[in-house]
Design a protein around this motif. Structure first.
Motif, PDB file in Angstrom:
ATOM      1  N   TRP A  11       1.212  -2.313  -4.580  1.00 55.86           N
ATOM      2  CA  TRP A  11       0.246  -3.125  -3.624  1.00 55.86           C
ATOM      3  C   TRP A  11       0.572  -4.557  -3.344  1.00 55.86           C
ATOM      4  O   TRP A  11       0.213  -5.313  -2.512  1.00 55.86           O
ATOM      5  N   ASN A  12       1.878  -4.770  -3.915  1.00 58.44           N
ATOM      6  CA  ASN A  12       2.431  -5.974  -3.601  1.00 58.44           C
ATOM      7  C   ASN A  12       3.440  -6.161  -2.482  1.00 58.44           C
ATOM      8  O   ASN A  12       3.935  -7.083  -2.156  1.00 58.44           O
ATOM      9  N   SER A  13       3.498  -4.760  -1.981  1.00 58.24           N
ATOM     10  CA  SER A  13       4.497  -4.766  -0.847  1.00 58.24           C
ATOM     11  C   SER A  13       3.430  -3.881   0.343  1.00 58.24           C
ATOM     12  O   SER A  13       3.530  -2.772   0.327  1.00 58.24           O
ATOM     13  N   ILE A  14       3.009  -4.693   1.287  1.00 56.65           N
ATOM     14  CA  ILE A  14       2.184  -4.043   1.930  1.00 56.65           C
ATOM     15  C   ILE A  14       2.640  -4.156   3.490  1.00 56.65           C
ATOM     16  O   ILE A  14       3.177  -4.945   4.214  1.00 56.65           O
ATOM     17  N   GLU A  15       2.895  -2.708   3.958  1.00 60.20           N
ATOM     18  CA  GLU A  15       3.370  -2.479   5.346  1.00 60.20           C
ATOM     19  C   GLU A  15       1.961  -2.848   6.332  1.00 60.20           C
ATOM     20  O   GLU A  15       2.416  -3.267   7.417  1.00 60.20           O
ATOM     21  N   ASP A  16       0.777  -2.611   6.140  1.00 58.05           N
ATOM     22  CA  ASP A  16      -0.140  -2.845   6.965  1.00 58.05           C
ATOM     23  C   ASP A  16      -1.327  -3.543   6.360  1.00 58.05           C
ATOM     24  O   ASP A  16      -1.948  -2.984   5.505  1.00 58.05           O
ATOM     25  N   ALA A  17      -1.545  -4.883   6.851  1.00 59.30           N
ATOM     26  CA  ALA A  17      -2.423  -5.678   5.991  1.00 59.30           C
ATOM     27  C   ALA A  17      -3.966  -5.169   5.982  1.00 59.30           C
ATOM     28  O   ALA A  17      -4.853  -5.561   5.308  1.00 59.30           O
ATOM     29  N   ILE A  18      -4.463  -4.389   7.374  1.00 57.10           N
ATOM     30  CA  ILE A  18      -5.495  -3.605   7.144  1.00 57.10           C
ATOM     31  C   ILE A  18      -5.866  -2.875   6.287  1.00 57.10           C
ATOM     32  O   ILE A  18      -6.887  -2.647   5.643  1.00 57.10           O
ATOM     33  N   ASP A  19      -4.819  -2.173   5.701  1.00 55.42           N
ATOM     34  CA  ASP A  19      -4.984  -1.428   4.294  1.00 55.42           C
ATOM     35  C   ASP A  19      -5.538  -2.113   3.329  1.00 55.42           C
ATOM     36  O   ASP A  19      -6.812  -1.757   2.687  1.00 55.42           O
ATOM     37  N   LYS A  20      -4.951  -3.429   3.126  1.00 57.02           N
ATOM     38  CA  LYS A  20      -5.545  -3.959   1.893  1.00 57.02           C
ATOM     39  C   LYS A  20      -6.919  -4.742   2.096  1.00 57.02           C
ATOM     40  O   LYS A  20      -7.663  -4.681   1.133  1.00 57.02           O
ATOM     41  N   ALA A  21      -6.972  -5.083   3.354  1.00 53.51           N
ATOM     42  CA  ALA A  21      -8.316  -5.823   3.901  1.00 53.51           C
ATOM     43  C   ALA A  21      -9.523  -4.674   3.747  1.00 53.51           C
ATOM     44  O   ALA A  21     -10.668  -5.129   3.171  1.00 53.51           O
ATOM     45  N   THR A  22      -9.161  -3.473   4.090  1.00 53.69           N
ATOM     46  CA  THR A  22     -10.191  -2.598   4.058  1.00 53.69           C
ATOM     47  C   THR A  22     -10.506  -1.967   2.811  1.00 53.69           C
ATOM     48  O   THR A  22     -11.656  -1.986   2.179  1.00 53.69           O
TER      49      THR A  22
END
Length: 322
Positions: A11-22
Motif C-alpha cells: 500500500w506504499n506503492s500506489i499505481e492509482d490514487a483512487i484505489d487508496k482514496a476509495t
C-alpha cells in the motif's frame, strides 16, 4: 535470491490514487445494521395501512434480492478483471458491505413483520416476474460479458435499479415516518454512491483505451441495455406502486437516477428528468448525511461515522491525483 511465487500487496506503492482514496472512504463509512434501533419505528409501522405495508415489504424484498446478486455474483465477477492489487482490496470491501446490505433488510423484516409475513415477502421476491427478469439480465452479463460490460451492469444496478426501492423509505422519511428504517437505507445509499462512482471510474479507464469505432459500438450496446432495463423497471414499478398511486413519481425518480448512472460511466444523460422534477420530499431524504447521534455512546439513530460524506463524482475524474 529465491524466485517470487506470490507477491505481497504494497500500500506504499500506489499505481492509482483512487484505489487508496476509495478504500479510506469505505472504511470510514463502515456500519452494521445491529446498531440501528429499528424497534423505535413500530408505532409508525402500525399506523400504515395494508397496501402501504405491502409496498414496503415487497420493496425491501426486491432490494434484498439485488444485494444478494451483487454480493454473491456481481462483485466476484468484477474482482477477476482488476488493474491493481489495491483494486482487489477495494472490491473485497464492497463485496462484504453488499452482504451487510442484504442482511439489513432481514433485520427490518424481523422487527416489523410476523414470520408468516416474512415467508410471503420472500415467496413474492423469488417469483415476481419483473424482479426475476431484472436479476436475469444483470447476472447473464456478469457470467458471460466482457470486463467492460460487467462494469456497466454493476453501475446500472447500483445507481439506477436500486432506486425503485429506495424511493419508499425516503418518501416516508420526508413525512416523518420510519426514521430508523430510513437511516439504514441512507447508509446503504451512501455506500452505493461510492460503489457506483468507483466502478464507473474503472469502466472509464478501460473504455478510453478503445478506439473510436469500438467506443461507438460499445455505446450502442450500453444504451440498448439501459432501454431494456428501463422497460422492465417501468413494469416492476407499476406492479409495486399502482396500489398506492406513486407509480409516475417513482418513474421520474428512476429516470433521474438512470442519468446519474450514465454520468458515472462518463456517458451523456438519456432522459430529460432532473432533480427539479423529482418529488422534493424524496430528494431531501436522498442527502447522504445520517441522523443525529448520541455523542457519548456514538450510536442512536446513526454512527459518528455517519457524518462522513459520500465521495463526489469529481473525486473520480480520470487523471486527477490526490
Amino acid at each position: 535470491m529465491v524466485q517470487t511465487y506470490y507477491e505481497a500487496i504494497n500500500w506504499n506503492s500506489i499505481e492509482d490514487a483512487i484505489d487508496k482514496a476509495t478504500w479510506e472512504k469505505l472504511t470510514e463509512q463502515f456500519w452494521l445494521d445491529t446498531r440501528i434501533p429499528l424497534s423505535n419505528d413500530l408505532d409508525d409501522w402500525r399506523g400504515l395501512n395494508t397496501a402501504e405495508k405491502t409496498v414496503v415489504n415487497h420493496v425491501f424484498g426486491g432490494l434484498t434480492l439485488l444485494d444478494t446478486l451483487q454480493s454473491q455474483d456481481g462483485i466476484d465477477q468484477l474482482r477477476r478483471d482488476i488493474r491493481t492489487p489495491q483494486e482487489l482490496a477495494v472490491f473485497n470491501n464492497i463485496q462484504f458491505m453488499e452482504s451487510v446490505h442484504a442482511k439489513s433488510y432481514s433485520s427490518i423484516f424481523s422487527t416489523l413483520c410476523t414470520s408468516e409475513e416474512i415467508t410471503e415477502i420472500f415467496t413474492w421476491t423469488n417469483h415476481n416476474e419483473y424482479l426475476q427478469r431484472k436479476a436475469e439480465i444483470v447476472n447473464s452479463i456478469y457470467q458471460t460479458g466482457t470486463p467492460l460490460e460487467k462494469k456497466v451492469a454493476s453501475v446500472f444496478l447500483e445507481t439506477f435499479l436500486f432506486y425503485s426501492g429506495f424511493y419508499t423509505p425516503l418518501y416516508y422519511l420526508g413525512n416523518n415516518k420510519l426514521a430508523n428504517v430510513a437511516e439504514i437505507i441512507k447508509l446503504i445509499i451512501r455506500d452505493e454512491s461510492v460503489h457506483g462512482t468507483y466502478i464507473g471510474y474503472k469502466f472509464q479507464l478501460g473504455f478510453n483505451e478503445l478506439d473510436a469505432a469500438a467506443q461507438s459500438q460499445f455505446k450502442d450496446w450500453l444504451y440498448n441495455l439501459l432501454y431494456d432495463l428501463y422497460d422492465n423497471e417501468e413494469k416492476y414499478t407499476a406492479a409495486l406502486y399502482d396500489q398506492v398511486g406513486w407509480t409516475e413519481d417513482v418513474k421520474t425518480f428512476l429516470r433521474y437516477n438512470a442519468n446519474k448512472a450514465l454520468m458515472n460511466l462518463g456517458q451523456d444523460p438519456l432522459f430529460p428528468d432532473t432533480a427539479d422534477d423529482v418529488n422534493p420530499i424524496v430528494m431531501n431524504g436522498l442527502s447522504t448525511g445520517t441522523a443525529n447521534h448520541d455523542f457519548f455512546s456514538q450510536v442512536g439513530n446513526g454512527y459518528l461515522l455517519g457524518h462522513v460524506a459520500a465521495m463526489k463524482t469529481s473525486d473520480y475524474e480520470i487523471g486527477r491525483q490526490k
